[in-house]
Design a protein around this motif. Structure first.
Motif, short mmCIF file in Angstrom:
data_model
loop_
_atom_site.label_atom_id
_atom_site.label_comp_id
_atom_site.label_asym_id
_atom_site.label_seq_id
_atom_site.Cartn_x
_atom_site.Cartn_y
_atom_site.Cartn_z
N GLU A 1 0.84 -1.20 0.00
CA GLU A 1 0.00 0.00 0.00
C GLU A 1 0.87 1.25 0.00
O GLU A 1 1.88 1.32 0.71
N ASP A 2 0.50 2.23 -0.83
CA ASP A 2 1.13 3.54 -0.80
C ASP A 2 0.04 4.60 -0.92
O ASP A 2 -1.15 4.30 -0.78
N SER A 3 0.42 5.82 -1.21
CA SER A 3 -0.56 6.92 -1.24
C SER A 3 -1.58 6.78 -2.35
O SER A 3 -2.69 7.32 -2.26
N PHE A 4 -1.25 6.07 -3.43
CA PHE A 4 -2.12 6.02 -4.59
C PHE A 4 -2.71 4.64 -4.87
O PHE A 4 -3.65 4.52 -5.66
N SER A 5 -2.17 3.60 -4.27
CA SER A 5 -2.64 2.26 -4.62
C SER A 5 -2.48 1.29 -3.46
O SER A 5 -1.71 1.53 -2.53
N SER B 1 -6.32 1.40 -7.39
CA SER B 1 -5.51 2.61 -7.49
C SER B 1 -6.41 3.82 -7.69
O SER B 1 -7.51 3.70 -8.24
N SER B 2 -5.94 4.96 -7.26
CA SER B 2 -6.70 6.20 -7.43
C SER B 2 -5.78 7.29 -7.98
O SER B 2 -4.63 7.41 -7.57
N TYR B 3 -6.32 8.07 -8.93
CA TYR B 3 -5.55 9.16 -9.53
C TYR B 3 -6.53 10.23 -9.99
O TYR B 3 -7.47 9.95 -10.72
N ASN B 4 -6.29 11.48 -9.53
CA ASN B 4 -7.17 12.61 -9.86
C ASN B 4 -8.63 12.31 -9.56
O ASN B 4 -9.53 12.64 -10.34
N VAL C 1 -10.97 6.14 -9.43
CA VAL C 1 -10.56 4.88 -8.79
C VAL C 1 -10.69 3.74 -9.79
O VAL C 1 -11.72 3.60 -10.47
#
Length: 196
Positions: free
Chosen positions: A78-82, A125-128, A131
């Motif tokens: 796990e990290d900030s985006f995924s 994952s999430s971006y802008n 999801v």
């Protein structure tokens, strides 16, 4: 590694021939598994194991115990985006040498061969603000066999019911990636067993 495992089988065979008492049983319990090696941000994943065993008692103090276990292992990332959960299932064959310190308490150690049955990745994952998620079959990036070594301890509550705590540390590289990194399985297992 294979020679070491073959030597363990030879010792077990000698034990079977010279066994004073033989008991069969079933066992199952909880796994706490993880990856180590050339890998970052891996954390432990909860799984389980279930299977059978035979205890060949060579004396009051010493026994050989081969087992056949289905084991759910893997790791989480796990990290900030995924975030990702790698779920792997193995057919494990440990061959344990057991020494009874006192009547009901034993310590154990021995090699293990594992055969990969499946490997899957559940990711998100999430971006802008968007999801995405998915499930992938990733068995082809792992080797089909795994060699490791176990150490542990067990306690017999009764003649039939027992509990055990075991640490399994991987000796072989399970990664089949061409990038050259090494990954090892590591598993802590807590189990309950019943001897017939």
């Amino acid at each position: 590694m294979r020679n070491f495992f073959l030597a363990a089988i030879a010792v077990m065979s000698f034990g079977v021939v010279n066994a004073q008492d033989i008991k069969f049983g079933v066992k199952g319990g909880v796994n706490l598994s993880n990856f180590t090696g050339d890998i970052e941000d891996a954390s432990s994943k909860v799984g389980f194991h279930v299977g059978g065993f035979a205890e060949f008692k060579l004396s009051d103090k010493f026994a050989i115990q081969p087992e056949l276990l289905y084991s759910a292992q893997g790791a989480k990332f796990e990290d900030s985006f995924s975030k990702e959960k790698v779920s792997m299932s193995y057919l494990n064959i440990p061959i344990m040498a057991k020494y009874y310190i006192i009547d009901k308490l034993s310590v154990e150690a021995g090699p293990q061969a594992g055969f990969l049955l499946s490997a899957k990745s559940n990711w998100e994952s999430s971006y802008n603000g968007k999801v995405a998620s998915g499930k992938d079959n990733i068995k082809d990036i792992f080797k089909t066999t795994d060699f490791s070594f176990n150490v542990g301890a067990g306690y017999d509550f009764t003649e039939n019911l027992s509990a055990g705590l075991r640490y399994n540390f991987g000796l072989s590289n399970i990664s089949d990636s061409k990038e050259g990194g090494k990954i090892h399985n590591n598993v802590i297992s807590l189990s309950l067993g019943y001897k017939f």
